[in-house]
Design a protein around this motif. Structure first.
Motif, PDB file in Angstrom:
ATOM      1  N   ILE B 160      -3.256   7.165  11.249  1.00 64.39           N
ATOM      2  CA  ILE B 160      -2.811   7.860  10.505  1.00 64.39           C
ATOM      3  C   ILE B 160      -1.388   8.585  10.897  1.00 64.39           C
ATOM      4  O   ILE B 160      -1.408   8.767  12.021  1.00 64.39           O
ATOM      5  CB  ILE B 160      -3.592   9.205  10.229  1.00 64.39           C
ATOM      6  N   VAL B 161      -0.237   8.663  10.886  1.00 62.60           N
ATOM      7  CA  VAL B 161       0.971   9.154  11.053  1.00 62.60           C
ATOM      8  C   VAL B 161       0.903  10.207  10.867  1.00 62.60           C
ATOM      9  O   VAL B 161       1.854  10.627   9.489  1.00 62.60           O
ATOM     10  CB  VAL B 161       1.601   8.184  10.965  1.00 62.60           C
ATOM     11  N   LEU B 162       1.273  11.083  11.482  1.00 63.22           N
ATOM     12  CA  LEU B 162       1.597  12.417  10.947  1.00 63.22           C
ATOM     13  C   LEU B 162       2.993  13.563  11.226  1.00 63.22           C
ATOM     14  O   LEU B 162       3.269  12.868  12.371  1.00 63.22           O
ATOM     15  CB  LEU B 162       0.320  14.006  11.680  1.00 63.22           C
ATOM     16  N   VAL B 163       3.647  13.298  10.554  1.00 64.60           N
ATOM     17  CA  VAL B 163       5.266  14.184  10.673  1.00 64.60           C
ATOM     18  C   VAL B 163       4.725  15.627  10.142  1.00 64.60           C
ATOM     19  O   VAL B 163       4.574  16.010   9.107  1.00 64.60           O
ATOM     20  CB  VAL B 163       5.720  13.506   9.535  1.00 64.60           C
ATOM     21  N   PRO B 171      11.261  16.606  13.225  1.00 66.33           N
ATOM     22  CA  PRO B 171      10.506  16.699  13.042  1.00 66.33           C
ATOM     23  C   PRO B 171       9.826  16.245  14.046  1.00 66.33           C
ATOM     24  O   PRO B 171      10.489  15.126  14.593  1.00 66.33           O
ATOM     25  CB  PRO B 171      10.768  15.584  11.257  1.00 66.33           C
ATOM     26  N   LYS B 172       8.509  15.986  14.049  1.00 65.72           N
ATOM     27  CA  LYS B 172       7.618  15.392  14.999  1.00 65.72           C
ATOM     28  C   LYS B 172       6.614  14.362  14.699  1.00 65.72           C
ATOM     29  O   LYS B 172       5.862  14.903  13.277  1.00 65.72           O
ATOM     30  CB  LYS B 172       7.357  16.479  16.117  1.00 65.72           C
ATOM     31  N   VAL B 173       7.037  13.427  15.155  1.00 71.23           N
ATOM     32  CA  VAL B 173       5.929  12.828  14.296  1.00 71.23           C
ATOM     33  C   VAL B 173       4.638  12.058  16.039  1.00 71.23           C
ATOM     34  O   VAL B 173       5.136  11.511  16.909  1.00 71.23           O
ATOM     35  CB  VAL B 173       7.269  11.064  14.368  1.00 71.23           C
ATOM     36  N   THR B 174       3.469  12.159  14.995  1.00 68.85           N
ATOM     37  CA  THR B 174       2.642  11.811  15.912  1.00 68.85           C
ATOM     38  C   THR B 174       1.315  10.711  15.446  1.00 68.85           C
ATOM     39  O   THR B 174       1.389  10.515  14.344  1.00 68.85           O
ATOM     40  CB  THR B 174       1.393  12.636  15.889  1.00 68.85           C
TER      41      THR B 174
END
Lengths: 240, 529
Positions: B160-163, B171-174
């Motif tokens: 899952i790529v969480l922005v 914006p932080k991408v996790t």
């Protein structure tokens, strides 16, 4: 691409062949020619018909019809104003007309251009059967661009006029004389030059009366288009 | 003279060939627009995803039926699109250039269009699923089970790529890989703020083909990652995995922090699952723990909702198979079965439109039944038969229920074949409107009118919710979609035809008159690079 090259190569090949043959015929048959050579008197009227092929330098043209080649028919007439020794100054009228169809984003498109010019020739005629010339031809282009739009089941189009000028050089070689009077002569004339035209804004819309419109049709802005580029012209001239 | 003439002719020919050799135009001019391209509706503009030109075309109406057209670059290889719930942002997910052989080739990216500008966030994995946080903070990108990115040779389906769009700075991408018990994400849902034992939290709920995973959004981006909680769905009596079909949330009593709940409807089982989020055990990395409760409702439920009844909070499940609704008490799991006059398959809460002190009111409908029913949940205990009121819709099965925003929130629009009905929730009457052909309906976001049009026809009509009087506004091109958009000093309707290079007609939505409309053709030929 190969078709386009072929389309140009053939006329130039023919031009090379027929011109050199014409000169060769002249040199070979002149001594025994029962007919007199073309009159040393200056020609007055010159009519021309031919084909002009240009490579359009404006990328917009290429975007619209998927080619940068524009082939046109050429018609013209000129009158010799001044003659001095081997030099002549002539002026006239010329009309190039033609277009190209293509596709843009899946839809049929067409650019049709009329070019009306006033050619002013400086001619050098070192012999009776050959002349070279330099030409400046100011004038105007009248260009119509149309594109099919399926969503309205109609074409959108725009007709634009712009100031234009051609600058070219060429040669003209006598082919045959057609009458016993020796006054009407036929010439083959290759020419190379650059045609310049100011760019116009293209704003395409449906071509229908305001009364036929539901509300009002707004134009599609396609940027600018200038009908400029290197051209070659091969024409048959008749002098009198 | 002969050699000189030949040389000149050779020079002429060579010059011409040289000039004609350079005639390759940009590839975009050879690409026909995709007729089914997504069109994303924002509050005051629409975005046409012109994927073959790698751009978004913004159409923004202005006064006088003017239409501003803006072209913005988007990522290559569009695989998904979405819009924010508030209509301020459009999201376009792209897989990038495949294969990526040059530095200039694009990576997978999420393009966000907002305020007529595009910003691109590069991501490492070309997934095809996209879910937008209804509150606007997060975007989740994941491997959608139905359509994987064909561009990728190898994909991690549990990533899952969480922005986080509201992270400080940028914006932080996790990137999170969920523990897998054999399933992979099929749907991703963002919860509202839930009062959990230690603090209000938001959760990301990931449904796979056999389990439900809860991810604490407040800690999803921590450097030391807190593991997610996976709830495996089995009935206990069978090894067949239970497939989730829907999740819903309820925060419970405002004064309590131990009664937030998630309910899961199952696609292949007669149970419904309730997860009550209570305190975690000591030493657990998460500060909440779900307690799982399965309740048999007698058949496969087709819709569920948390409702307030005269007996308290219940989970309502519609079971058309038994022509009933079942109310589940979420703590004990006891049930009350309410016989329905028809096999209703869907429900829609209308409590906010017609408040009742005694309990919620929901609207029941079904695509196979020519009636709707008002279900007043303030009367279900002891007298469930009195809780239902049926409104018949002669000859028409209801295929959809459309909400009408304020100031006409007491109305709903029922789609029913070639007819549609304007349902008055207060008077409990249904006013029919009949069309020739099956109309598509668009409700104006300002709640004052609806637009009806025949798909791929030029027929367009507007109906004011004040008078219910239809006004016909035929156009001279076909319509594939319409959008009622905000503009300075009013609203405009944009009627779009997605054939060819797209045509749009702009009409003043507040005073619709086709004689004052403006039509813009070949929109996708403008602004090309």
């Amino acid at each position: 691409m190969s078709t386009k090259i072929l389309a140009l190569a053939v006329p130039f090949a023919l031009l090379s062949f027929s011109s050199t043959r014409a000169l060769a015929d002249y040199e070979e048959i002149a001594p025994s020619n029962p007919y007199p050579a073309p009159s040393a008197a200056p020609e007055r009227l010159r009519f021309s018909a031919g084909v002009r092929v240009s490579a359009q330098s404006d990328e917009r043209y290429n975007e619209i019809v998927d080619s940068n080649v524009l082939a046109q028919f050429s018609l013209g007439a000129s009158y010799t104003l001044i003659t001095k020794n081997s030099w002549q100054l002539a002026a006239g009228l010329a009309w190039d007309l033609g277009g190209r169809s293509g596709t843009i984003r899946g839809q049929t498109s067409e650019v049709f251009s009329n070019r009306f010019t006033v050619p002013i020739d400086l001619r050098w005629k070192p012999s009776r059967r050959f002349l070279a010339f330099a030409r400046v031809a100011p004038g105007a282009t009248l260009t119509n661009v149309s594109i099919r739009e399926p969503s309205i089941s109609d074409d959108i189009s725009d007709l634009r006029a712009a100031f234009a000028t051609d600058v070219s050089v060429g040669v003209s070689a006598a082919l045959v004389s057609s009458t016993s009077t020796r006054k009407l002569w036929t010439w083959l004339t290759p020419e190379l030059g650059y045609g310049f035209a100011f760019a116009s804004n293209l704003r395409l819309a449906r071509d229908r009366d305001a009364s036929a419109q539901l509300g009002s049709d707004q134009a599609t802005n396609l940027g600018t288009l200038g009908m400029s580029g290197v051209f070659g012209r091969l024409s048959v001239n008749f002098t009198y | 003279m002969k050699p000189n003439t030949s040389a000149l002719l050779t020079l002429i020919a060579a010059s011409m060939f040289g000039a004609l050799a350079c005639n390759d135009r940009a590839e975009v001019f050879d690409q026909e627009p995709v007729a089914s391209s997504p069109v994303l509706a924002l509050k005051n503009e629409i975005v046409i995803v012109d994927s073959s030109a790698n751009r978004g075309v913004i159409l923004a109406p202005h006064a006088g039926q003017d239409l501003e057209r803006i072209s913005l670059p988007i990522g290559h290889g569009v695989v998904g699109t979405a819009t924010a719930a508030d209509g301020k942002r459009a999201f376009i997910l792209s897989a990038g250039d495949v294969p990526r052989t040059k530095e200039k080739n694009e990576k997978p990216a999420l393009t966000i269009i907002e305020n007529n500008a595009a910003r691109r966030i590069e991501i490492e994995s070309p997934h095809t699923g996209i879910a937008i946080d209804p509150l606007g903070r997060y975007v989740a990108v994941f491997a959608s089970g139905q359509a994987r990115a064909q561009s990728t040779f190898l994909e991690n389906p549990n990533e899952i790529v969480l922005v986080d769009l509201e992270a400080p700075g940028a914006p932080k991408v996790t990137y999170r890989t969920l523990r897998s018990f054999g399933g992979s994400p099929a749907r991703v849902t963002f919860s509202p703020v839930l009062a959990l034992p230690t603090a209000p939290r938001r959760l990301l709920v990931v449904e796979t083909e056999q389990d439900v995973t809860l991810l604490d959004l407040d800690h999803a981006g921590d450097s030391v990652q807190i593991p997610e909680i996976t709830v495996r769905l089995t009935s206990g009596s069978s090894t067949t995995p239970l497939v989730p079909a829907e999740v819903i949330f309820d925060d419970g009593d405002a004064a309590s922090t131990v009664d937030a709940r998630i309910a899961v409807r199952l696609k292949n089982d007669s149970n419904v699952v309730t997860l009550t989020l209570g305190p975690s055990e000591a030493g657990s990395p998460n500060d909440f723990r779900p307690t799982v409760n399965l309740t048999d409702v007698g058949g496969v439920a087709t819709d569920i909702a948390f409702v307030r009844t005269d007996a308290g909070l219940r989970l309502a499940a519609l079971v058309p198979q038994t022509k009933s609704a079942v109310l589940v008490e979420p703590n004990a799991g006891s049930t009350v079965k309410v016989e329905l006059p028809a096999p209703y398959a869907a429900l829609s809460s209308i409590t906010s439109a017609v408040p009742s002190a005694e309990g919620d009111v929901v609207l029941l409908y079904s695509g196979s039944n020519a009636s709707v029913a008002f279900w007043s949940l303030g009367h279900v205990v002891g007298q469930p038969y009195r809780s239902l009121e049926v409104v018949s819709l002669p000859g028409s099965a209801v295929s959809g229920v459309l909400d009408v925003p304020a100031p006409h929130a007491t109305l709903k629009v029922l789609q029913a074949g070639s007819s549609f009905f304007v349902l008055d929730l207060v008077a409990r009457t249904a006013s029919p409107l009949v069309a020739y052909g099956v109309p598509s309906i668009h409700i104006a976001p300002d709640g004052n009118r609806l637009w009806a049009f025949g798909a791929r026809t030029s027929d367009l009509a507007v109906v004011s919710f004040d008078t219910l009087a239809p006004k016909s506004l035929p156009l001279d091109h076909a319509i594939t979609s319409v959008f009622d958009l905000e503009r300075e000093g009013g609203r405009s309707l944009v009627a779009l035809d997605a054939e060819g290079n797209y045509t749009a007609t702009v009409i003043d939505a507040n005073a619709p008159d086709t004689l004052l409309s403006h039509t813009y053709s070949s929109l996708l030929l403008e602004g090309l690079p």
